[in-house]
Design an enzyme around this catalytic site. Structure first.
Site, short mmCIF file in Angstrom:
data_model
loop_
_atom_site.label_atom_id
_atom_site.label_comp_id
_atom_site.label_asym_id
_atom_site.label_seq_id
_atom_site.Cartn_x
_atom_site.Cartn_y
_atom_site.Cartn_z
N HIS A 142 0.84 -1.20 0.00
CA HIS A 142 0.00 0.00 0.00
C HIS A 142 0.87 1.26 0.00
O HIS A 142 0.66 2.19 -0.79
CB HIS A 142 -0.91 -0.03 1.24
N GLU A 143 1.87 1.29 0.87
CA GLU A 143 2.74 2.47 0.95
C GLU A 143 3.60 2.62 -0.30
O GLU A 143 3.83 3.74 -0.78
CB GLU A 143 3.62 2.37 2.20
N HIS A 146 1.76 4.37 -2.98
CA HIS A 146 1.79 5.83 -2.84
C HIS A 146 3.06 6.40 -3.48
O HIS A 146 3.02 7.44 -4.15
CB HIS A 146 1.76 6.22 -1.36
N GLU A 222 -6.27 6.78 -1.03
CA GLU A 222 -6.14 5.65 -0.11
C GLU A 222 -6.84 4.41 -0.67
O GLU A 222 -6.30 3.30 -0.59
CB GLU A 222 -6.72 6.02 1.26
#
Length: 306
Positions: A142-143, A146, A222
């Site tokens: 997930h990070e 980003h 997100e």
């Protein structure tokens, strides 16, 4: 976005472009008004706007890491953490960011940095202690999403106008717009007062609009990072499990510690709020837990069919 194997998200790209276009229009109109209203003070406007932008954009990684007590760690210190990030970066075909750890019981993670070369992915000791390896992998994916989508740079630019407008509003209210309310010639005083009031009012409106736009974009980014991470790892259920654990455990963190962490909610994998507070807050930086789990459930069903 640089070329990686993270699944492309046209919805994210479209929303980024629309939001940046609208904020760009606001910025041009706002600065134009300041130049007209402040007249002789235009150099202050240019220096203030330029200085804030450079500081926020160029040093965002260092400011965020320092504020959250993160320190860069080596593969020798945290071999499993580095190994997971190495595998994910190879899978996503992207450069490896710097890896940091924050020594806190708050279970969370964040990514920061203006580009891939300056990116930092940080996890807390509380997160590593609570999650299983496949759950931690989902959070790290997930990070990394980003980083790959350059979300930090985009959100820094998108949020800059709101920061500038907020500062000008506060300065105007507290100091009479750079001393504009000092006693001088009455006519000049009246004109300066009117200009200051107009600038303060417009600054407040610009701040409100840019705040709403950036929060909307933040919630979508997100969801997009969740989607990208689930598709990259092929294990949406692991990410869903991590989300449930992190959100539940954050609610058990002492209120005082939560309040200290809340200024950095926009960076976090999950905000320093209870699930109920996120769902009830229309201005939250993150979508509700229910929204995120629902999306991951749909992805799991799609992967099961393929």
């Amino acid at each position: 976005m640089s070329r990686t194997r993270f699944a492309p998200d046209r919805g994210l790209t479209t929303r980024m472009l629309i939001t940046m276009f609208l904020i760009g229009l606001l910025f041009v109109a706002f600065v134009g008004l300041l130049l007209v209203a402040l007249r002789g003070a235009w150099p202050i406007v240019v220096i203030l706007a330029g200085g804030l932008f450079v500081a926020q954009f160029w040093f965002s990684d260092k400011i965020a890491a320092f504020s959250m007590g993160a320190r860069e760690v080596s593969p020798q210190e945290y071999p499993e953490l580095h190994g997971t990030i190495d595998r994910l970066c190879a899978l996503a075909d992207m450069p490896k960011p710097r890896v940091a750890v924050a020594d806190t019981d708050m279970p969370n993670a964040f990514a920061t940095g203006r580009n891939e070369k300056n990116a930092v992915v940080c996890v807390t000791t509380g997160l590593m202690r609570r999650l299983e390896p496949e759950e931690l992998e989902g959070v790290l994916a997930h990070e990394l999403s980003h980083v790959a989508h350059r979300d930090v740079a985009v959100m820094t630019i998108a949020g800059f106008l709101g920061v500038l407008a907020g500062i000008i509003t506060r300065v105007g209210l507290q100091f009479g717009m750079f001393g504009g309310f000092n006693d001088r010639d009455n006519r000049d005083n009246d004109n300066t007062a009117v200009a200051a009031i107009v600038v303060i009012a417009v600054s407040a409106i610009v701040y409100a609009i840019s705040f709403l736009l950036t929060r909307l974009l933040s919630r979508y980014r997100e969801l997009s990072a969740d989607r990208s991470a689930a598709l990259l790892t092929g294990r949406p259920s692991a990410l869903a499990s991590a989300l449930t654990k992190v959100t539940g455990d954050i609610a058990a963190i002492p209120t005082q510690d939560l309040r200290k962490a809340q200024p950095y909610n926009a960076f976090y994998f999950a905000p320093a709020l209870s699930a109920r507070e996120v769902a009830a807050n229309a201005f939250s930086t993150h979508p509700s837990l229910e929204q995120r789990l629902e999306q991951l459930g749909k992805i799991s069903a799609e992967l099961g069919k393929s």
